[in-house]
Scaffold this active site. Structure first.
Site, PDB file in Angstrom:
ATOM      1  N   GLY A  59       0.673  -0.678  -0.033  1.00 55.21           N
ATOM      2  CA  GLY A  59       0.177   0.171   0.172  1.00 55.21           C
ATOM      3  C   GLY A  59       0.779   1.083   0.249  1.00 55.21           C
ATOM      4  N   GLU A 165     -10.826  -4.603   3.932  1.00 54.95           N
ATOM      5  CA  GLU A 165     -10.351  -4.682   4.628  1.00 54.95           C
ATOM      6  C   GLU A 165     -10.658  -3.837   6.073  1.00 54.95           C
ATOM      7  OE1 GLU A 165      -9.230  -6.318   3.041  1.00 54.95           O
ATOM      8  OE2 GLU A 165      -8.720  -8.371   3.614  1.00 54.95           O
ATOM      9  N   TYR A 167     -10.762  -0.870   5.672  1.00 59.65           N
ATOM     10  CA  TYR A 167      -9.544   0.414   5.725  1.00 59.65           C
ATOM     11  C   TYR A 167     -10.671   2.272   4.702  1.00 59.65           C
ATOM     12  CZ  TYR A 167      -4.952  -1.179   5.861  1.00 59.65           C
ATOM     13  OH  TYR A 167      -4.120  -2.660   6.779  1.00 59.65           O
ATOM     14  N   ARG A 215     -10.366  -2.545  -5.203  1.00 57.46           N
ATOM     15  CA  ARG A 215     -10.283  -4.249  -3.698  1.00 57.46           C
ATOM     16  C   ARG A 215     -11.921  -3.679  -2.951  1.00 57.46           C
ATOM     17  NH1 ARG A 215      -5.676  -6.156  -0.693  1.00 57.46           N
ATOM     18  NH2 ARG A 215      -6.561  -8.285   0.490  1.00 57.46           N
ATOM     19  N   HIS A 253      -9.983  -5.769   9.773  1.00 62.39           N
ATOM     20  CA  HIS A 253      -8.404  -6.268  10.310  1.00 62.39           C
ATOM     21  C   HIS A 253      -8.588  -6.228  11.293  1.00 62.39           C
ATOM     22  CE1 HIS A 253      -6.059  -6.469   7.128  1.00 62.39           C
ATOM     23  NE2 HIS A 253      -5.885  -4.619   6.821  1.00 62.39           N
ATOM     24  N   ALA A 255     -11.411  -7.699  12.537  1.00 57.41           N
ATOM     25  CA  ALA A 255     -12.760  -8.894  13.072  1.00 57.41           C
ATOM     26  C   ALA A 255     -12.029  -9.525  13.358  1.00 57.41           C
ATOM     27  CB  ALA A 255     -12.966  -9.802  11.473  1.00 57.41           C
ATOM     28  N   ARG A 289      -6.225 -17.669   1.357  1.00 53.26           N
ATOM     29  CA  ARG A 289      -5.577 -18.968   1.742  1.00 53.26           C
ATOM     30  C   ARG A 289      -5.409 -20.161   0.059  1.00 53.26           C
ATOM     31  NH1 ARG A 289      -3.215 -21.771   3.295  1.00 53.26           N
ATOM     32  NH2 ARG A 289      -4.520 -22.864   4.927  1.00 53.26           N
ATOM     33  N   CYS A 335       3.783 -21.946   1.047  1.00 59.50           N
ATOM     34  CA  CYS A 335       3.644 -20.751   2.229  1.00 59.50           C
ATOM     35  C   CYS A 335       2.072 -20.946   2.825  1.00 59.50           C
ATOM     36  CB  CYS A 335       2.590 -19.613   1.400  1.00 59.50           C
ATOM     37  SG  CYS A 335       2.058 -18.690   2.710  1.00 59.50           S
ATOM     38  N   GLN A 340       5.036 -15.815  10.474  1.00 59.86           N
ATOM     39  CA  GLN A 340       5.715 -15.575  11.136  1.00 59.86           C
ATOM     40  C   GLN A 340       6.586 -14.769  10.811  1.00 59.86           C
ATOM     41  OE1 GLN A 340       5.807 -20.219  12.490  1.00 59.86           O
ATOM     42  NE2 GLN A 340       6.993 -18.899  13.717  1.00 59.86           N
ATOM     43  N   LYS A 563       4.737 -18.375  34.905  1.00 60.05           N
ATOM     44  CA  LYS A 563       5.069 -16.906  35.078  1.00 60.05           C
ATOM     45  C   LYS A 563       3.238 -16.222  34.847  1.00 60.05           C
ATOM     46  CE  LYS A 563       6.917 -16.734  30.569  1.00 60.05           C
ATOM     47  NZ  LYS A 563       7.667 -18.384  30.294  1.00 60.05           N
ATOM     48  N   ASP A 659      12.465 -21.227  16.314  1.00 61.29           N
ATOM     49  CA  ASP A 659      11.360 -21.698  15.535  1.00 61.29           C
ATOM     50  C   ASP A 659      12.177 -21.980  14.233  1.00 61.29           C
ATOM     51  OD1 ASP A 659      11.694 -19.178  14.596  1.00 61.29           O
ATOM     52  OD2 ASP A 659       9.717 -18.559  15.237  1.00 61.29           O
ATOM     53  N   ALA A 660      11.180 -22.581  13.422  1.00 55.39           N
ATOM     54  CA  ALA A 660      11.064 -23.022  12.012  1.00 55.39           C
ATOM     55  C   ALA A 660      12.309 -21.571  11.176  1.00 55.39           C
ATOM     56  CB  ALA A 660      10.326 -23.505  10.909  1.00 55.39           C
TER      57      ALA A 660
HETATM   58  P1  NAP Z   1       8.524 -22.116  24.952  1.00 56.11           P
HETATM   59  O1  NAP Z   1       7.726 -20.932  23.858  1.00 56.11           O
HETATM   60  O2  NAP Z   1       9.636 -21.580  25.158  1.00 56.11           O
HETATM   61  O3  NAP Z   1       7.933 -22.924  26.706  1.00 56.11           O
HETATM   62  C1  NAP Z   1       8.481 -22.723  27.010  1.00 56.11           C
HETATM   63  C2  NAP Z   1       6.871 -22.877  28.146  1.00 56.11           C
HETATM   64  O4  NAP Z   1       8.211 -24.001  29.284  1.00 56.11           O
HETATM   65  C3  NAP Z   1       6.830 -22.007  28.379  1.00 56.11           C
HETATM   66  O5  NAP Z   1       5.411 -22.190  28.482  1.00 56.11           O
HETATM   67  C4  NAP Z   1       7.566 -22.122  30.231  1.00 56.11           C
HETATM   68  O6  NAP Z   1       6.855 -21.058  30.706  1.00 56.11           O
HETATM   69  C5  NAP Z   1       7.841 -23.823  30.420  1.00 56.11           C
HETATM   70  N1  NAP Z   1       8.775 -23.754  31.354  1.00 56.11           N
HETATM   71  C6  NAP Z   1      10.084 -23.033  31.445  1.00 56.11           C
HETATM   72  N2  NAP Z   1      11.427 -24.071  31.881  1.00 56.11           N
HETATM   73  C7  NAP Z   1      10.137 -24.170  32.608  1.00 56.11           C
HETATM   74  C8  NAP Z   1      10.942 -25.706  33.544  1.00 56.11           C
HETATM   75  N3  NAP Z   1      11.804 -25.413  33.789  1.00 56.11           N
HETATM   76  N4  NAP Z   1       9.564 -26.096  34.368  1.00 56.11           N
HETATM   77  C9  NAP Z   1       8.638 -26.332  34.432  1.00 56.11           C
HETATM   78  N5  NAP Z   1       8.167 -25.079  32.588  1.00 56.11           N
HETATM   79  C10 NAP Z   1       9.294 -24.843  32.248  1.00 56.11           C
HETATM   80  O7  NAP Z   1       8.920 -23.650  23.997  1.00 56.11           O
HETATM   81  P2  NAP Z   1       8.413 -24.707  23.599  1.00 56.11           P
HETATM   82  O8  NAP Z   1       6.781 -23.491  24.027  1.00 56.11           O
HETATM   83  O9  NAP Z   1       8.978 -25.588  24.093  1.00 56.11           O
HETATM   84  O10 NAP Z   1       8.285 -23.737  21.634  1.00 56.11           O
HETATM   85  C11 NAP Z   1       9.456 -23.399  20.938  1.00 56.11           C
HETATM   86  C12 NAP Z   1       9.331 -23.082  20.594  1.00 56.11           C
HETATM   87  O11 NAP Z   1       8.805 -23.239  19.003  1.00 56.11           O
HETATM   88  C13 NAP Z   1       8.738 -21.795  20.807  1.00 56.11           C
HETATM   89  O12 NAP Z   1      10.438 -21.492  20.398  1.00 56.11           O
HETATM   90  C14 NAP Z   1       8.375 -21.811  19.926  1.00 56.11           C
HETATM   91  O13 NAP Z   1       8.402 -20.172  19.881  1.00 56.11           O
HETATM   92  C15 NAP Z   1       8.414 -22.702  18.893  1.00 56.11           C
HETATM   93  N6  NAP Z   1       6.947 -22.816  18.802  1.00 56.11           N
HETATM   94  C16 NAP Z   1       5.920 -21.748  17.684  1.00 56.11           C
HETATM   95  C17 NAP Z   1       5.346 -22.562  17.588  1.00 56.11           C
HETATM   96  C18 NAP Z   1       4.289 -21.710  16.902  1.00 56.11           C
HETATM   97  O14 NAP Z   1       2.837 -21.377  16.364  1.00 56.11           O
HETATM   98  N7  NAP Z   1       4.417 -19.980  16.095  1.00 56.11           N
HETATM   99  C19 NAP Z   1       3.677 -23.297  17.694  1.00 56.11           C
HETATM  100  C20 NAP Z   1       5.303 -24.297  18.488  1.00 56.11           C
HETATM  101  C21 NAP Z   1       6.376 -23.915  18.439  1.00 56.11           C
HETATM  102  P3  NAP Z   1       6.939 -21.344  32.301  1.00 56.11           P
HETATM  103  O15 NAP Z   1       8.632 -20.529  32.743  1.00 56.11           O
HETATM  104  O16 NAP Z   1       6.829 -19.534  32.787  1.00 56.11           O
HETATM  105  O17 NAP Z   1       6.578 -21.524  33.601  1.00 56.11           O
HETATM  106 FE1  SF4 Z   2       3.804 -18.443   4.172  1.00 51.29          FE
HETATM  107 FE2  SF4 Z   2       4.355 -18.108   6.617  1.00 51.29          FE
HETATM  108 FE3  SF4 Z   2       6.256 -17.441   4.449  1.00 51.29          FE
HETATM  109 FE4  SF4 Z   2       3.964 -15.435   5.440  1.00 51.29          FE
HETATM  110  S1  SF4 Z   2       6.080 -16.284   6.550  1.00 51.29           S
HETATM  111  S2  SF4 Z   2       4.727 -16.221   3.153  1.00 51.29           S
HETATM  112  S3  SF4 Z   2       2.817 -17.207   5.887  1.00 51.29           S
HETATM  113  S4  SF4 Z   2       4.991 -19.533   4.919  1.00 51.29           S
END
Ligand code: NAP
Ligand code: SF4
Length: 674
Positions: A59, A165, A167, A215, A253, A255, A289, A335, A340, A563, A659-660
């Site tokens: 935009g 969207e 706007y 659009r 946005h 919604a 999508r 995609c 992310q 936390k 993360d990936a």
């Molecule tokens: P994370 O996001 O760092 O979460 C770890 C969790 O464990 C937190 O909730 C933490 O909360 C808890 N934790 C940490 N130490 C602990 C301990 N000693 N005892 C008990 N709890 C504890 O890690 P993750 O869930 O393993 O994910 C890994 C990575 O994958 C992340 O960086 C995430 O971004 C990525 N991921 C992303 C997605 C997505 O949808 N984008 C999905 C899956 C994974 P507290 O310390 O508050 O308890």
């Molecule tokens: Fe698609 Fe994820 Fe890449 Fe964005 S970051 S273009 S949503 S694969």
């Protein structure tokens, strides 16, 4: 015979012909604001070379008050003109066509000078807009029309007028935001006066032989949005006012219905666009999508639209069309709609890129060229970090061998793909597999690599990933305790009442997995019911009067973290709310600020706060540990001890916030320099 006869068919617009039915939809990359216009030009030229029929830029503001944020890119000065010229010249040299999107944000403009139909503040902005008077409205129209004129002068093939969207133009259309009683408000004729006048004045300014896309929001998904009769009426008036194409916008946005996230079914809204087919005589574009040539072809073959808009898929793979033309859809990097690296970055003020393709918008920075010297490269770990290193290294001509102790490639992606709403990860693993085969990368599965096995390679890359953190909770060796790996990878049986320890990305994913029966992402009517989406011809705005009707959870889940902050606060900026809403709909209990006291036959014993108050037992059949991850460095350490040089990447390098996106980025960048 083409594999995708409808998709790859030219579209004759009278004064010009688009070479296929693929539009690269508008995306804001934040590149324009960085001032490196060579990089902007290269971003678009790369996609033009990939064969897309028409592209729309991110935009561009028609005036400062309409910019999405203060300082948003515009086309005001001679200097701006020269910059935009660089883009259009480079795209034309590459054989492409490009339209500039004119985006007036109205009350979505993130600044104190924002303007709108009425002084109704948006729930997603802290700035209340000023209500425009007659003179102010005329200024906005004149600015938009003048911007279109300048776009033509800058060499664009057309403009897209952003009317959806939520706007500026959308804000005039609906009583949700337009409370006026003058000729710009009240009746629908009055409310649509502004968008129609804008199209008319734009056409008047640019003349006949210039693409004008409007659009149009086909389904607003907000209270008091448009009816479908109003949508049709607007489309017909927009056509009369001089638009050459109507593009689809889905949802404002603000919604509370996801519209582009990965949990939204593929082509979830093509049926809405289809309702407009036959009601106007100009081409109609559908969007949202659609991420493979198969889906795009099907949408066109079914008569849902004349053309398909895909935006993020062109971040993931600029050569989408060229590969489809070559019948190699399997090589198109998919995609996965994760947001992310694209939208989440946009909202954080960072340059947008792509989780799957970190070269996106970094074309001038990450350059993958044939290597001067061919090397043998050993990579340990066939997860996203290892595979992206392998692919890039092989593209450069290196001879690559990948080791993994698992029986399949994909690493943690193979767990992610089990989660309802994350089915796109299947496609990502398939793409890695196709690329590995195409590039003749040797993969040794079921093989635990040792230091000895890695001797003799010119380069050694350790991408061994992570291991689960041991949270050291008393009683965690109880039979009812499982790890996320037991649940997602080994499909361990899980009882009806579950406590999930750790509310990070994996804790949320595991909870989703545990509460969901059939994935609504795989079934559009279910998904629509789940989120309260309905036909806008039956209910204004496409919102079901009964609201969301989620399927009941198949288990009782309590999700916990130590936390005190709101669980899920650190999830993706544009998708975290969806994960939170989804678990709330399934009545997942979320508890923050807990101490884990012990696990026993009864369940999980917790208390709250530093003083360990309010002891409570969460009665459950299973406790699932999702307590984060630590680097798996044993091989890296063994090599270092032997003095063998190696590159350590991905989770093996830094486990925190892995993360990936980071894994793939690190892999590609490393391989680009090997
Ligand atoms: P994370 O996001 O760092 O979460 C770890 C969790 O464990 C937190 O909730 C933490 O909360 C808890 N934790 C940490 N130490 C602990 C301990 N000693 N005892 C008990 N709890 C504890 O890690 P993750 O869930 O393993 O994910 C890994 C990575 O994958 C992340 O960086 C995430 O971004 C990525 N991921 C992303 C997605 C997505 O949808 N984008 C999905 C899956 C994974 P507290 O310390 O508050 O308890
Ligand atoms: Fe698609 Fe994820 Fe890449 Fe964005 S970051 S273009 S949503 S694969």
């Amino acid at each position: 015979m083409s594999h995708y006869p409808n998709l790859l068919r030219p579209l004759d617009l009278g004064h010009t012909v688009l070479k296929n039915r693929v539009l690269m939809g508008s995306m804001h990359t934040n590149l324009e604001e960085r001032g490196d216009w060579n990089r902007v030009a290269e971003f678009y030229a790369t996609r033009a070379r990939g064969g897309v029929g028409l592209m729309v830029t991110g935009g561009i503001a028609p005036n400062p008050e309409g910019g999405v944020f203060p300082g948003a890119g515009g086309l005001y000065s001679d200097k701006d003109m020269a910059h935009h010229r660089m883009v259009t010249d480079r795209v034309h040299e590459a054989g492409g066509k490009i339209a500039m999107q004119i985006l007036h944000a109205g009350r979505y403009a993130y600044g104190p000078d924002c303007v709108s139909a009425s002084a109704v503040k948006s729930p997603i902005s802290p700035f209340p807009p000023k209500e425009l008077d007659e003179e102010g409205i005329e200024k906005q129209i004149a600015d938009i029309a003048a911007t279109a004129g300048r776009a033509k002068e800058a060499g664009y093939d057309g403009v897209e007028i952003m009317g959806s969207e939520g706007y500026f133009l959308n804000q005039f259309l609906v009583t949700h935001t337009n409370k006026r009683t003058d000729r710009w408000g009240g009746s629908y004729e009055n409310r649509m006066r502004l968008p129609i006048e804008v199209v008319r004045r734009v056409r008047e300014t640019v003349g006949k032989d210039f693409i004008v896309i409007f659009r149009l929001s086909m389904i607003d998904l907000i209270p008091n949005g448009s009816t479908f009769d109003e949508v049709v009426q607007l489309a017909q008036e927009v056509e009369k006012a001089g638009a050459s194409i109507i593009n689809t916008g889905i949802g404002w946005h603000e919604a509370r219905v996801p519209t582009i996230a990965t949990s939204v079914p593929r082509r979830a809204f093509a049926w809405v666009t289809q309702k407009l087919m036959g009601k106007v005589s100009i081409p109609v574009i559908t969007s949202n999508r659609i991420n493979t040539p198969e889906v795009a072809e099907q949408v066109l073959a079914e008569g849902c639209a004349d053309m398909v808009s895909m935006a993020r898929p062109f971040l993931a793979d600029p050569d989408f069309v060229a590969k489809a033309e070559a019948g190699r859809g399997d090589l198109i990097a998919p995609c996965i709609a994760c947001n992310q690296a694209c939208l989440d970055h946009t909202f954080q003020g960072k340059v947008s890129s792509c989780l799957v393709n970190p070269k996106a918008a970094f074309e001038t920075e990450i350059v993958v060229e044939k290597a001067q010297t061919v090397k043998t490269v050993a990579i340990v770990g066939a997860g996203p970090a290892g595979l992206s290193t392998a692919i890039t290294a092989a593209e450069r001509g290196h001879k690559v061998t990948v080791f993994d102790r698992a029986g399949e490639i994909g690493g943690q992606l193979n767990m992610a793909k089990q989660v309802p709403g994350k089915e796109e990860f299947w496609g990502l693993v398939d793409w890695f597999r196709a690329m590995v085969a195409e590039l003749e990368i040797e993969v040794r599965l079921d093989t635990t690599a040792t230091a000895e096995m890695l001797e003799g390679f010119d380069e050694v890359v350790i991408a061994t990933g992570v291991t689960p953190r041991d949270p050291q909770i008393p009683g965690q060796d109880h039979a009812k305790v499982l790890s996320y790996i037991d649940v997602l990878r080994h499909k361990a049986p899980v009882g009806d009442r579950v406590a999930v320890i750790g509310a990070g990305g994996i804790g949320f994913d595991v909870s989703e997995f545990l509460v969901t029966g059939e994935s609504p992402t795989e079934n559009l009517p279910d998904w629509m019911r789940e989120w309260g989406v309905t036909d806008p011809a039956e209910n204004r705005s496409g919102l079901a009067p009964e609201g969301p009707q989620p399927e009941p959870a198949i288990r009782e889940v309590t999700l916990l973290q130590r936390k005190a902050e709101k669980p899920g606060k650190r999830l993706g900026k544009t998708t975290g709310w969806i994960h939170r809403a989804s678990l709330q709909m399934k009545k997942v209990q979320m508890k923050a600020g807990v101490n884990y006291e012990r696990i026993d036959d009864e369940g999980l014993h917790i208390s709250f706060g530093e003083a360990r108050e309010r002891p409570e037992v969460i009665v459950c059949d299973n406790v699932i540990l999702c307590a984060g991850q630590l680097s798996e460095r044993s091989l890296a350490d063994a090599l270092e001890a032997k003095g063998v040089a190696c590159h350590v990447i991905g989770g093996a390098d830094v486990a925190a916030e892995l993360d990936a996106k980071r894994a793939i980025d690190q892999g590609v960048r490393l391989a680009a320099g090997l």
